[in-house]
Design a protein around this motif. Sequence first.
Motif, PDB file in Angstrom:
ATOM      1  N   LEU A  27     -16.801 150.557  -4.604  1.00  8.40           N
ATOM      2  CA  LEU A  27     -17.960 151.421  -4.692  1.00  8.40           C
ATOM      3  C   LEU A  27     -19.129 150.527  -4.878  1.00  8.40           C
ATOM      4  O   LEU A  27     -19.135 149.686  -5.720  1.00  8.40           O
ATOM      5  N   THR A  28     -20.099 150.743  -4.105  1.00  2.69           N
ATOM      6  CA  THR A  28     -21.183 149.805  -4.129  1.00  2.69           C
ATOM      7  C   THR A  28     -22.462 150.529  -4.332  1.00  2.69           C
ATOM      8  O   THR A  28     -22.639 151.585  -3.827  1.00  2.69           O
ATOM      9  N   VAL A  29     -23.291 149.930  -5.083  1.00  4.09           N
ATOM     10  CA  VAL A  29     -24.590 150.524  -5.257  1.00  4.09           C
ATOM     11  C   VAL A  29     -25.573 149.678  -4.551  1.00  4.09           C
ATOM     12  O   VAL A  29     -25.467 148.506  -4.514  1.00  4.09           O
TER      13      VAL A  29
ATOM     14  N   HIS B  77     -20.098 158.967  -7.693  1.00  2.98           N
ATOM     15  CA  HIS B  77     -20.594 157.636  -8.057  1.00  2.98           C
ATOM     16  C   HIS B  77     -21.826 157.280  -7.226  1.00  2.98           C
ATOM     17  O   HIS B  77     -22.859 156.854  -7.764  1.00  2.98           O
TER      18      HIS B  77
ATOM     19  N   HIS C  91     -25.981 156.845  -8.181  1.00  5.73           N
ATOM     20  CA  HIS C  91     -26.960 155.818  -7.828  1.00  5.73           C
ATOM     21  C   HIS C  91     -28.217 156.448  -7.233  1.00  5.73           C
ATOM     22  O   HIS C  91     -29.340 156.047  -7.550  1.00  5.73           O
TER      23      HIS C  91
ATOM     24  N   HIS D   1     -24.663 150.593 -12.597  1.00  2.00           N
ATOM     25  CA  HIS D   1     -23.297 150.427 -13.103  1.00  2.00           C
ATOM     26  C   HIS D   1     -23.267 150.160 -14.603  1.00  2.00           C
ATOM     27  O   HIS D   1     -24.231 149.659 -15.178  1.00  2.00           O
TER      28      HIS D   1
HETATM   29 ZN   LIG Z   1     -21.771 151.595  -7.448  1.00  4.13          ZN
END
Ligand SMILES: [Zn+2]
Length: 306
Positions: free
Chosen positions: A61-63, A261, A265, A271
Amino acid sequence: MGVVRRLQARRRYRRMAKALAELDRLDEAQGLGAPLSALPSARPPRPKRRFRLDATVGVALTVVAVFLVLSALRPAPEPAEPVPAESTSLVLPADASDSRILPAVIPGVTGAHAFLATRPDGSAVGFDPCRPIHYVVNPAGMPDGGLEIVRDAVKEVEKATGLAFTEDGVTSEPLIESREPLQPHRYGDRWAPVLVGWATEKEYPLLSADVAGIAGPIPYAPAGPISEYYVSGQVALDSEWFAEAVTHPDGDAAARGVVMHELGHVVGLDHVEEGWEVMNGSSDAVEFGPGDLEGLAAVGSGGCRR
Ligand SMILES: [Zn+2]
């Protein structure tokens, strides 16, 4: 290791920072398509085969703040670059209200949370609670049941933030890294709605092998940093990961957790280290934890931007 942990064990944090492109770029005229309700929502029975992740179906999971440039793993939050102040005609959309649309949320719990950005007075940058957050979905690459997963995640974020979301329909707008915040040919004279879409790594390279989603808000600061708030955003989801996830009996919850998630953001959360929070970058949590709830209530607690 449960499926959720399998699905999310390789979350990774990224954050991008890049100047927003010039406003009002003309492009091929494309209006909104059919309402989302016109999309097929039934899902065929899922085979009960064992879910397997491999290196090409990643999960991180990337922000990112959308349109922002990639930097290293888990960097300190970087201030996003607001849209230039010339766009003052957009400060007050037609559907802005004099007061909150939904009541402010009193979370009743406390826990670890972090904001993507704060104003000079220390307050969290967030969306205006006195106007709806419009969103559109590009159904290209959407998994079976994907619309319900998005709607469920939106509902959770709406409930936790007290920010009202409005589903505007489907769009053909593709996911691109330098998304235009104003697209009058596509969305009319207003901020572009939050875009939710799916893509493969080939189509959207930031969705690399271990990245299941990338998301972030678009900030606007008409009168300097103290006036900064969010006006739009983008959620890019890995179509191959989602297609695989929803075939597993536990996959819907994991998929919804990914969208929660990423929407976290979009509304302004960063995070945290605590693994039981959805906003942890490698957590298997699929329900908002106490820190998530406190943070989401905080980013939704701002005043009307007028
Ligand atoms: Zn993230």
